[in-house]
Design an enzyme around this catalytic site. Structure first.
Site, PDB file in Angstrom:
ATOM      1  N   SER A  72      33.767  -1.516  -1.514  1.00 55.57           N
ATOM      2  CA  SER A  72      32.920  -2.053  -2.909  1.00 55.57           C
ATOM      3  C   SER A  72      33.242  -0.831  -3.748  1.00 55.57           C
ATOM      4  O   SER A  72      33.495   0.472  -3.621  1.00 55.57           O
ATOM      5  CB  SER A  72      31.419  -1.819  -2.525  1.00 55.57           C
TER       6      SER A  72
ATOM      7  N   TYR B  40      24.292   1.917   1.118  1.00 56.65           N
ATOM      8  CA  TYR B  40      25.253   1.027   1.017  1.00 56.65           C
ATOM      9  C   TYR B  40      26.564   1.573   0.468  1.00 56.65           C
ATOM     10  O   TYR B  40      27.761   1.452   1.006  1.00 56.65           O
ATOM     11  CB  TYR B  40      24.777  -0.084  -0.005  1.00 56.65           C
TER      12      TYR B  40
END
Length: 268
Positions: A142, A156
């Site tokens: 990401s 995350y």
């Protein structure tokens, strides 16, 4: 040399980026092994892809939060005589809210899915790729792995940083043996991710130019791993954001990230 019909294993293939990877690879002449928790969605996608592209699709429903799942998946493929040429480690999700707001089981399952499972799948499948002299591994990371962390979704970004560094090291170890490894780093992508985390309303406040569709992300990812890029950030806007934060003093970057994060954070 790539086989005439490579076999691609796609995790988290029931929707979003995973389903888009399955469609794109089927269109390239790959056979597929698809895994996710929702068997019905996988079977529907398998029928679609077989009808459109004539590919063989193996459906293996599994929950990667189960520590036994990666080994079981690889054993099932081996029992069927299937050798994986492309591994798409896509399965993932977010845990909204502050770190202390969720119980440990929730965090442990998250770490199993986003860290342990992709690493174990790569470890189990990489020797065969080395032996055959061909393979591709895409670890879906990401843009969050390139910018300072924010409050909420506390694990995350760290998980994505790990995937980026893991991919870089694995790429260096494997590139002389015909295996390319790439950490694919999308930004905001139209998928079910924010619906599952309950943050869709907040995310809808973001301007449209911040978003990509899953097909765009996948096309960039396939091109990047074929080129041998160890890390690829998708979209010009996302690459600009990465570069901007890289050039900023750490203190300023952290403050800016914190301020923006508060606008899109779900309260506990």
């Amino acid at each position: 040399m790539a086989p005439a019909r490579p076999l691609s294993l796609v995790t988290g293939a029931s929707a979003g980026i995973g389903a888009s990877f399955a469609r794109a690879l089927a269109a390239r002449g790959h056979d597929l092994a698809l895994t996710a928790r929702r068997r019905e969605r996988l079977e529907s996608l398998a029928v679609e892809l077989h009808q459109q592209h004539g590919c063989t699709v193996t459906v293996l429903a599994a929950d990667l939060a189960d520590p036994a799942a990666p080994k079981a998946l690889c054993e099932e493929l081996a029992q069927r005589g299937l050798a994986v040429d492309w591994l798409i480690n896509n399965a993932g999700y977010g845990v909204p809210g502050s770190f202390a707001a969720s119980d440990w089981r929730t965090h442990a399952d998250f770490l199993q899915v986003l860290l342990n499972a992709p690493v174990e799948l790569a470890w189990r499948l990489l020797p065969g790729m080395h032996e055959r002299g061909y393979g591709r591994i895409v670890n879906v990371a990401s843009l969050a792995g390139h910018v300072p962390g924010t409050a909420g979704h506390t694990l995350y970004a760290p998980a994505k940083v790990f995937l980026i560094k893991f991919s870089q090291g694995l790429a260096l170890e494997s590139r002389e043996r015909g295996v390319h490894v790439c950490a694919l780093c999308p930004g905001f992508t139209y998928s079910e991710f924010h619906d599952v985390t309950g943050t869709r309303t907040l995310m809808n406040k973001l301007p449209g130019f911040m978003w990509q569709n899953a097909g765009e992300v996948v096309a960039e990812g396939i091109a990047a791993v074929e080129r041998g890029d160890a890390v690829h950030v998708t979209g010009r806007v996302n690459r600009l954001i990465k570069g901007m934060f890289k050039l900023m003093p750490d203190r300023l970057a952290f403050r800016l990230s914190a301020r923006q994060g508060r606008r899109y954070r779900q309260a506990d």
